[in-house]
Scaffold this active site. Structure first.
Site, PDB file in Angstrom:
ATOM      1  N   GLY A  21       0.958  -1.276   0.279  1.00 35.23           N
ATOM      2  CA  GLY A  21       0.048  -0.094   0.012  1.00 35.23           C
ATOM      3  C   GLY A  21       0.869   1.260  -0.072  1.00 35.23           C
ATOM      4  N   THR A  63      -9.054   0.124   4.116  1.00 31.45           N
ATOM      5  CA  THR A  63      -9.215   1.582   3.900  1.00 31.45           C
ATOM      6  C   THR A  63     -10.248   1.974   3.005  1.00 31.45           C
ATOM      7  OG1 THR A  63      -7.579   1.572   2.157  1.00 31.45           O
ATOM      8  CG2 THR A  63      -6.744   1.847   4.457  1.00 31.45           C
ATOM      9  N   TYR A 122     -16.044   1.738   9.151  1.00 32.29           N
ATOM     10  CA  TYR A 122     -14.808   1.923   9.025  1.00 32.29           C
ATOM     11  C   TYR A 122     -14.021   2.557  10.233  1.00 32.29           C
ATOM     12  CZ  TYR A 122     -10.139   4.019   7.732  1.00 32.29           C
ATOM     13  OH  TYR A 122      -8.943   4.506   7.804  1.00 32.29           O
TER      14      TYR A 122
END
Length: 272
Positions: A21, A63, A122
């Site tokens: 990432g 994410t 999230y």
């Protein structure tokens, strides 16, 4: 509380999770001695039995803020169970969290002692991940961007190249943070005591203001149409204000978000 650690960074076995990432790649540049592990090598959702480390920089995370609303099991598996598995390795952990653990009720920067109140699934999974960490550093940052991976800067550049205008939210305010600066601050943070730390860029803006700065710096003529969160209609609720600052006097200071933007665009230009 004394925050300065007397032991300097010496030889140690350092692992980076989520190395594929944007944050993981930035950490690998700042920590060249570390072993970067992507999901194909170390899937944090599976308990590891043959992984050993003296320190783990835990950047692996779900994410996708909107996607988490429809995939809550997967988001919890990565952000909560995955963190639990990393902690089970027994080494100190740097856990990267988010400004979205806050609800946006304040109109002044959130500090470490403020009570979290996440609005989205999230945010709730990232907060639950924080609570798995008992030996290490919890690093809350915000609006991450960099020259790799999927992020707002790269998305705006792609849209700005092919569209005359874009609609961008103008009623959410935060501090866009360049992953390179966050990685450098993380190395400095390791000389501080364990606990919760807010590490985000100086300055703040709305997403629309950020988009305008991106087009200005990149020399793109694309126009930003400012819209409200309600008009955009995204699945996950987001805080209207989530600027982060640290109440620790010795907290590492990051450059202004505009400096981070310039650095990011410079890296993209070099790669091109």
């Amino acid at each position: 509380m004394e925050h300065v650690r007397t032991d300097p960074l010496g030889p140690r076995s350092i692992l980076i999770t989520g190395a594929g990432g944007q944050l993981g790649q930035a950490l690998a540049e700042v920590f060249p001695e570390a072993e970067p592990l992507g999901r194909d090598v170390f899937d944090v959702t599976v308990q590891a039995t043959e992984v050993h480390a003296d320190l783990v920089l835990h950047a692996a995370a779900w994410t996708d803020v909107d996607g988490a609303e429809d995939h809550h099991v997967q988001a919890e598996l990565v952000n909560v169970v995955g963190t639990r598995n990393v902690v089970a390795l027994g080494a100190p952990v740097v856990y990267f969290s988010t400004d979205y653990v806050f609800g946006g009720e304040k109109r002044e920067p959130y500090v470490e002692s403020d009570e979290p109140n996440p609005l989205s699934l999230y945010g709730r999974t990232k907060l639950a991940g924080e609570r798995e960490v008992h030996n290490g550093w919890i690093v809350r940052s915000s609006w991450l961007f960099g020259p790799t991976g999927k992020n707002f800067v790269r998305s705006m550049l792609e849209l700005g190249e092919r569209q005359e205008e874009v609609r961008v939210v103008d009623d959410q305010r935060g501090s866009p943070t360049y992953v390179g600066h966050l990685a450098e601050a993380t190395r400095e943070l390791l000389r501080r005591s364990h606990g919760v730390w807010h590490l985000a860029a100086e300055g703040d803006c709305t997403w629309a203001e950020f988009a305008e700065a991106i087009f200005e710096e990149a020399g793109l003529a694309c126009r930003v149409v400012r819209v409200s969160t309600e008009q955009l209609g995204r699945p996950a609720p987001r805080p209207v204000y989530s600027v982060l600052r640290s109440e620790h006097p010795d907290a590492p200071r990051l450059p202004h978000w505009r400096d981070g933007l310039a650095a990011c665009l410079g890296r993209l230009a070099s790669a091109a």
